[in-house]
Enzyme design. Structure first.
Site, mmCIF file in Angstrom:
data_model
loop_
_atom_site.group_PDB
_atom_site.id
_atom_site.type_symbol
_atom_site.label_atom_id
_atom_site.label_comp_id
_atom_site.label_asym_id
_atom_site.label_seq_id
_atom_site.Cartn_x
_atom_site.Cartn_y
_atom_site.Cartn_z
ATOM 1 N N HIS A 68 2.809 5.032 -8.422
ATOM 2 C CA HIS A 68 1.482 4.579 -7.995
ATOM 3 C C HIS A 68 0.541 4.460 -9.197
ATOM 4 O O HIS A 68 -0.568 5.003 -9.211
ATOM 5 C CB HIS A 68 0.888 5.525 -6.949
ATOM 6 C CG HIS A 68 -0.054 4.832 -6.000
ATOM 7 N ND1 HIS A 68 -0.015 5.019 -4.643
ATOM 8 C CD2 HIS A 68 -1.059 3.946 -6.222
ATOM 9 C CE1 HIS A 68 -0.951 4.285 -4.068
ATOM 10 N NE2 HIS A 68 -1.602 3.622 -5.013
ATOM 11 N N ARG A 95 1.149 -0.424 -0.174
ATOM 12 C CA ARG A 95 1.260 0.858 0.505
ATOM 13 C C ARG A 95 2.718 1.069 0.883
ATOM 14 O O ARG A 95 3.404 0.141 1.321
ATOM 15 C CB ARG A 95 0.370 0.916 1.752
ATOM 16 C CG ARG A 95 -1.121 1.032 1.456
ATOM 17 C CD ARG A 95 -1.473 2.370 0.824
ATOM 18 N NE ARG A 95 -2.911 2.545 0.598
ATOM 19 C CZ ARG A 95 -3.545 2.255 -0.521
ATOM 20 N NH1 ARG A 95 -2.850 1.733 -1.542
ATOM 21 N NH2 ARG A 95 -4.841 2.465 -0.654
ATOM 22 N N GLU A 135 5.024 9.420 -0.306
ATOM 23 C CA GLU A 135 4.640 9.723 -1.683
ATOM 24 C C GLU A 135 3.649 10.878 -1.805
ATOM 25 O O GLU A 135 3.506 11.471 -2.879
ATOM 26 C CB GLU A 135 4.038 8.485 -2.354
ATOM 27 C CG GLU A 135 2.680 8.059 -1.830
ATOM 28 C CD GLU A 135 2.109 6.882 -2.617
ATOM 29 O OE1 GLU A 135 1.039 7.067 -3.217
ATOM 30 O OE2 GLU A 135 2.722 5.804 -2.631
#
Length: 332
Positions: A297, A236, A265
């Site tokens: 991601h 994360r 993000e």
């Protein structure tokens, strides 16, 4: 069973895998939304039984109140982490929260290793050089991974898979976790977080985001690290204080950084911004460093993982409707 499900932050690949999984659950009626779920889009949830959300959906108390008023009884995460959900509010207003606790941990682990190898041997730069007819090796020197000390912070399913791959490379693997894995302890050494910071050549983060791990990598902890350390984060974004990381890169305390996640993000990832002006100055500053590698991601993004996510998510929804959702997959 009839269940109306709203799928938010939905991409074409989500729709494909969820449609395939829904063939085994005829009562699941799926409605897809490309937008993220937040305070502005929650009005779309009227008439739904379940909302299906992903990592960058915002499910805070105000959204949960609106969901409850709309008749939604279930928040189904199609990921393992649930830091974007206000669990206290969900419990207060009677909404169940489910997740996918383990989906192909090897997918994320292999991506973490790919970041390490790419940063080290600079294959992304070599690829561009060779395409331009430049075969000069200056600036491409890396180091031998075999024998290096690598710290794995967090040894859940993904951290454990990463540690096992690193052992295969001949690394000395140090681990830290509040709940050590007994099988991994036979192969690797569990130690303190400070020991990992101070002695490891590479540090890779595989822990959840919570109050204890927010900005785990800050100015203080960066200063404890070995000079030239490589840092990898596929967990994360907010595990790292990005401003502190930029200072660490500028001082060359951080030798290289590989991230598949980023603090802010939500406004960038999973969307094409190639024709846009990006207003996130911190992200743009990160992009200027030649020793920083950023992916959007995608660590989870393999066929196997996507199929498992879709299958487990739909099963969670069906089991909730039937009142048989397991504690393994239920957060509250």
């Amino acid at each position: 069973m009839q269940c109306k499900i709203g799928v938010f932050s939905c991409q074409a690949y989500d729709q494909k895998t969820l449609n395939q999984a829904s063939e085994h659950h005829k009562g699941a009626e799926l409605k897809y939304f490309e937008t993220t779920l937040n305070e502005q889009s929650v009005s779309l949830c009227q008439g739904l039984d379940t909302v299906c959300v992903f990592v960058n959906d915002t499910v805070n108390e105000s959204v949960i109140i609106a969901l409850a008023k709309s008749g939604v009884r279930h928040i189904a995460l199609r990921c393992a982490g649930y830091n974007n959900i206000d669990l206290k509010a969900a419990k207060k207003y009677g909404l169940c929260v489910s997740r996918v606790p383990a989906y192909s941990p090897h997918s994320v682990a292999e991506h973490a290793i790919a970041l390490m190898l790419t940063l080290n041997r600079k294959t992304h730069r070599a690829f561009n050089r060779v395409r331009e007819g430049n075969f000069n090796l200056n600036g491409l020197m890396g180091f031998t991974l075999h024998g290096k000390r690598v710290g794995v912070v967090g040894t859940g399913h993904i951290g454990k898979a990463t540690a096992n791959i690193l052992k295969g490379f001949g690394c000395t693997v140090l681990c830290c976790d509040p709940q050590p894995d007994s099988s991994l302890a036979a192969e690797c050494t569990y130690t303190s977080f400070d020991d990992i910071l101070q002695t490891c050549d590479i540090i890779t983060l595989h822990c959840p985001l919570n109050d204890d791990t927010f900005h785990l990598i800050d100015h203080h902890n960066i200063n404890q690290m070995k000079d030239g350390v490589m840092l990898i984060n596929t967990s994360r974004g907010a595990l790292i204080d990005t401003k502190a990381m930029i200072e660490g890169l500028k001082s060359e305390k951080i030798g290289s950084l590989g991230i598949d996640v980023y603090e802010q993000e939500a406004s960038l990832f999973f969307t094409d911004h190639s024709m846009d002006i990006i207003h996130d100055d911190i992200f743009e500053r990160l992009q200027t460093f030649p020793n920083v590698l950023i992916t959007g991601h995608q660590g989870f993004f393999t066929r196997e993982a996507m199929e498992e996510i879709a299958t487990t998510t739909l099963a969670n929804i069906v089991h909730f409707c039937q009142g048989t959702l397991s504690e393994h997959n239920r957060v509250i």
